[in-house]
Motif scaffolding. Structure first.
Motif, PDB file in Angstrom:
ATOM      1  N   ASP A  30       1.702  22.908  12.175  1.00 30.85           N
ATOM      2  CA  ASP A  30       0.734  22.915  13.268  1.00 30.85           C
ATOM      3  C   ASP A  30      -0.547  23.498  12.682  1.00 30.85           C
ATOM      4  N   LYS A  31      -1.612  22.690  12.630  1.00 29.46           N
ATOM      5  CA  LYS A  31      -2.855  23.148  12.010  1.00 29.46           C
ATOM      6  C   LYS A  31      -3.449  24.359  12.715  1.00 29.46           C
ATOM      7  N   ALA A  32      -2.993  24.635  13.943  1.00 30.78           N
ATOM      8  CA  ALA A  32      -3.449  25.827  14.644  1.00 30.78           C
ATOM      9  C   ALA A  32      -2.764  27.093  14.123  1.00 30.78           C
ATOM     10  N   MET A  33      -1.642  26.947  13.412  1.00 23.97           N
ATOM     11  CA  MET A  33      -0.917  28.088  12.815  1.00 23.97           C
ATOM     12  C   MET A  33      -0.220  27.559  11.570  1.00 23.97           C
ATOM     13  N   ASP A  34      -1.021  27.243  10.547  1.00 27.25           N
ATOM     14  CA  ASP A  34      -0.519  26.470   9.413  1.00 27.25           C
ATOM     15  C   ASP A  34       0.338  27.256   8.444  1.00 27.25           C
ATOM     16  N   GLN A  35       0.485  28.568   8.649  1.00 22.57           N
ATOM     17  CA  GLN A  35       1.368  29.326   7.767  1.00 22.57           C
ATOM     18  C   GLN A  35       2.840  29.113   8.096  1.00 22.57           C
ATOM     19  N   VAL A  36       3.128  28.543   9.275  1.00 18.70           N
ATOM     20  CA  VAL A  36       4.507  28.273   9.686  1.00 18.70           C
ATOM     21  C   VAL A  36       4.841  26.819   9.381  1.00 18.70           C
ATOM     22  N   ILE A  37       5.876  26.603   8.564  1.00 14.00           N
ATOM     23  CA  ILE A  37       6.266  25.227   8.265  1.00 14.00           C
ATOM     24  C   ILE A  37       7.500  24.842   9.071  1.00 14.00           C
ATOM     25  N   TYR A  38       7.572  23.545   9.374  1.00 14.32           N
ATOM     26  CA  TYR A  38       8.709  22.960  10.081  1.00 14.32           C
ATOM     27  C   TYR A  38       9.418  22.073   9.068  1.00 14.32           C
ATOM     28  N   ALA A  39      10.650  22.443   8.729  1.00 18.99           N
ATOM     29  CA  ALA A  39      11.321  21.886   7.555  1.00 18.99           C
ATOM     30  C   ALA A  39      12.373  20.858   7.920  1.00 18.99           C
ATOM     31  N   SER A  40      12.734  20.077   6.935  1.00 19.37           N
ATOM     32  CA  SER A  40      13.804  19.095   7.102  1.00 19.37           C
ATOM     33  C   SER A  40      15.139  19.808   7.294  1.00 19.37           C
ATOM     34  N   PRO A  41      15.915  19.423   8.287  1.00 18.84           N
ATOM     35  CA  PRO A  41      17.222  20.070   8.506  1.00 18.84           C
ATOM     36  C   PRO A  41      18.276  19.627   7.502  1.00 18.84           C
ATOM     37  N   VAL A  42      18.052  18.483   6.834  1.00 15.76           N
ATOM     38  CA  VAL A  42      19.036  17.931   5.891  1.00 15.76           C
ATOM     39  C   VAL A  42      18.288  17.342   4.706  1.00 15.76           C
ATOM     40  N   SER A  43      19.038  17.001   3.662  1.00 15.17           N
ATOM     41  CA  SER A  43      18.447  16.252   2.552  1.00 15.17           C
ATOM     42  C   SER A  43      18.667  14.761   2.787  1.00 15.17           C
ATOM     43  N   GLY A  44      17.693  13.962   2.366  1.00 18.48           N
ATOM     44  CA  GLY A  44      17.802  12.529   2.587  1.00 18.48           C
ATOM     45  C   GLY A  44      16.482  11.826   2.400  1.00 18.48           C
ATOM     46  N   GLU A  45      16.351  10.677   3.043  1.00 18.40           N
ATOM     47  CA  GLU A  45      15.152   9.849   2.927  1.00 18.40           C
ATOM     48  C   GLU A  45      14.430   9.782   4.276  1.00 18.40           C
ATOM     49  N   ILE A  46      13.114   9.919   4.254  1.00 19.81           N
ATOM     50  CA  ILE A  46      12.311   9.748   5.462  1.00 19.81           C
ATOM     51  C   ILE A  46      12.268   8.260   5.785  1.00 19.81           C
ATOM     52  N   VAL A  47      12.944   7.859   6.862  1.00 20.01           N
ATOM     53  CA  VAL A  47      13.041   6.434   7.178  1.00 20.01           C
ATOM     54  C   VAL A  47      12.062   6.015   8.274  1.00 20.01           C
ATOM     55  N   GLU A  48      11.552   6.977   9.049  1.00 12.20           N
ATOM     56  CA  GLU A  48      10.602   6.598  10.104  1.00 12.20           C
ATOM     57  C   GLU A  48       9.802   7.812  10.546  1.00 12.20           C
TER      58      GLU A  48
END
Length: 451
Positions: A64-82
């Motif tokens: 969130d560019k309003a609080m960019d120090q916090v990242i939202y991460a992938s819950p699993v390993s894999g491929e971004i399909v959409e």
């Protein structure tokens, strides 16, 4: 000093379909998603990946560019399909096709004895676990730069068909303790761990050190952390407290001890339309069809990520919400029933004896309820019923009317800083006027938050 709080106001909604305390052997979910809509207050999303990218569990997906120090991460390993977008290119979800073998982004293990508060907050914010920390007032993801007066953890859930944390967190004791030790460095006050006073304290919580263990008993919403805050250390204007779910504490603890973002959790698959209500181990954002398809009593159902009071309606191929530890499936209520509310019966549940329903004669009976509202919105009927199910010193009807009138002074004075949607969700259930109470609460919060 620990406190014992006995609540009388409230109402338990007993439904058919409670999960048996056993892990079901479902096939593993193949697709997962992270949804910005899960995070209240998420304002300006910036996607950090592209379709076709390969990610690990813990790889940053968006900020969130309003609080960019916090990242939202992938819950699993894999491929971004959409990367799914809606109207005006609003980001709806980032979908991942999971690898069969999980791999993690790794970080150095955290030495809590030597790390300072700001460095610890920065490491947690950049790990993927930080969104588990919620700020009160407003119910938004906490700002790592803030120092809360206290942190509150509700170790039990009184929502309908809610999972039992004593079962879902078995074997996670060391991570729970590490998470609480980490949280203790982030606040100038106490860590409050609140347990169900009507039952023995589960083993996973009984040995916890560094937290004040308080006992709450009574009907729903006794398990709501907002109700607990109100009775332990109410939030006034200008004050900040943080809340974390037990599952979130465990995720923080795993990052501290192992240096990874592990979003695995045990969730409850519940509801009258589920053939075998049970528990299943999965990861945040799992595609729920894996647990629901082939496990249904009928085909015309409503699937809910979360519980029936505060959960999110999703389709059969939808995804588990970030903060949800439960999937509920009930009959769809898209039908008209002539004078259905007025027929004397013991098969329908109602808080109101005057409406002709006889459920009060069997208080322990479990019911099959559908999504039919049995009415439409009309003027507020002032009956005092909202106050009878709200174990807090606020006046819900007057607060909601102040929100409708956009009276900022009244909204503040009547308690908006103490509540979020779930704290008045029961009012929506018992409301004969059929108002969208939870939507009104969020409107009131935003009026104050952005004024």
């Amino acid at each position: 000093m620990s406190k014992i709080v006995k609540l009388k106001k409230g109402f338990d909604i007993n439904l058919v379909g409670k999960a048996k305390q056993e892990l079901a052997n479902f096939a593993a979910a193949q697709t997962f998603a992270i949804k910005p809509t899960d995070f209240i207050g998420f304002q300006r999303p910036k996607v950090l990946v592209n379709e076709g990218d390969t990610v690990k569990a813990g790889t940053p997906l968006l900020i969130d560019k309003a609080m960019d120090q916090v990242i939202y991460a992938s819950p699993v390993s894999g491929e971004i399909v959409e990367i799914k977008r809606g109207d005006r290119r609003k980001l709806l979800e980032i979908k991942i096709l999971a690898h069969k073998a999980m791999t993690f982004e790794t970080s150095e293990k955290v030495n809590l004895a030597s790390i300072d508060r700001d460095t610890l907050a920065a490491k947690l914010a950049g790990s993927g676990v930080w969104p588990n920390i919620i700020q009160r007032p407003f119910g938004i993801v906490a700002n790592p730069a803030d120092t809360p007066k206290a942190i509150f953890i509700s170790a039990f859930d009184t929502h309908p068909l809610a999972p039992d944390y004593g079962f879902t967190l078995q074997g996670e004791e060391k991570y729970l303790q590490a998470g609480i030790d980490a949280l203790a460095k982030l606040t100038s006050g106490k860590i409050h761990l609140n347990v169900d006073g009507s039952k023995p304290v589960p083993a996973v919580f009984s040995g916890i050190q560094g937290a004040q263990i308080n006992q709450f008993s009574g009907p729903h919403p006794a398990g709501n952390v907002g109700v607990q805050i109100h009775h332990l250390d109410p939030i006034n204007k200008g004050e900040i407290a943080w809340t974390v779910s037990p599952t979130g504490v465990v995720q923080i603890g795993k990052f501290i001890l192992e240096g990874i973002y592990d979003s695995s959790k045990v969730i409850a698959v519940t509801g009258s339309e589920i053939t075998k209500p049970s528990y299943v181990k999965t990861f945040s954002g799992a595609n729920v069809s894996t647990f629901v398809k082939g496990n249904l009593n009928s085909g015309h159902v409503r699937v809910i990520s979360g519980n029936v009071l505060t959960g999110e309606k999703i389709h059969l191929e939808g995804f588990l919400g970030f903060y949800h530890n439960q999937v509920t499936v009930i009959p769809e209520g898209d039908y008209y029933e002539f004078l259905g509310w007025a027929k004397p019966t013991t098969e329908k549940l109602s808080y109101h004896r005057a409406l002709g329903l006889l459920s009060f004669l069997s208080p322990k009976k479990e019911y099959v309820l559908d999504s039919n509202g049995r009415g439409e919105e009309r003027a507020f009927v002032q009956t005092g019923v909202f106050e009878s199910v709200t174990p807090m010193d606020i006046l819900p009807v007057y607060l909601l009317k102040a929100i409708l009138a956009e009276d900022f002074d009244e909204i503040e004075e009547l308690g908006i800083y103490e509540i979020v949607e779930e704290d008045l969700a029961l009012c929506e259930f018992v409301d004969v006027s059929k108002h969208p109470v939870q939507e009104l609460v969020r409107k009131g919060i935003e009026l104050i938050q952005y004024s």
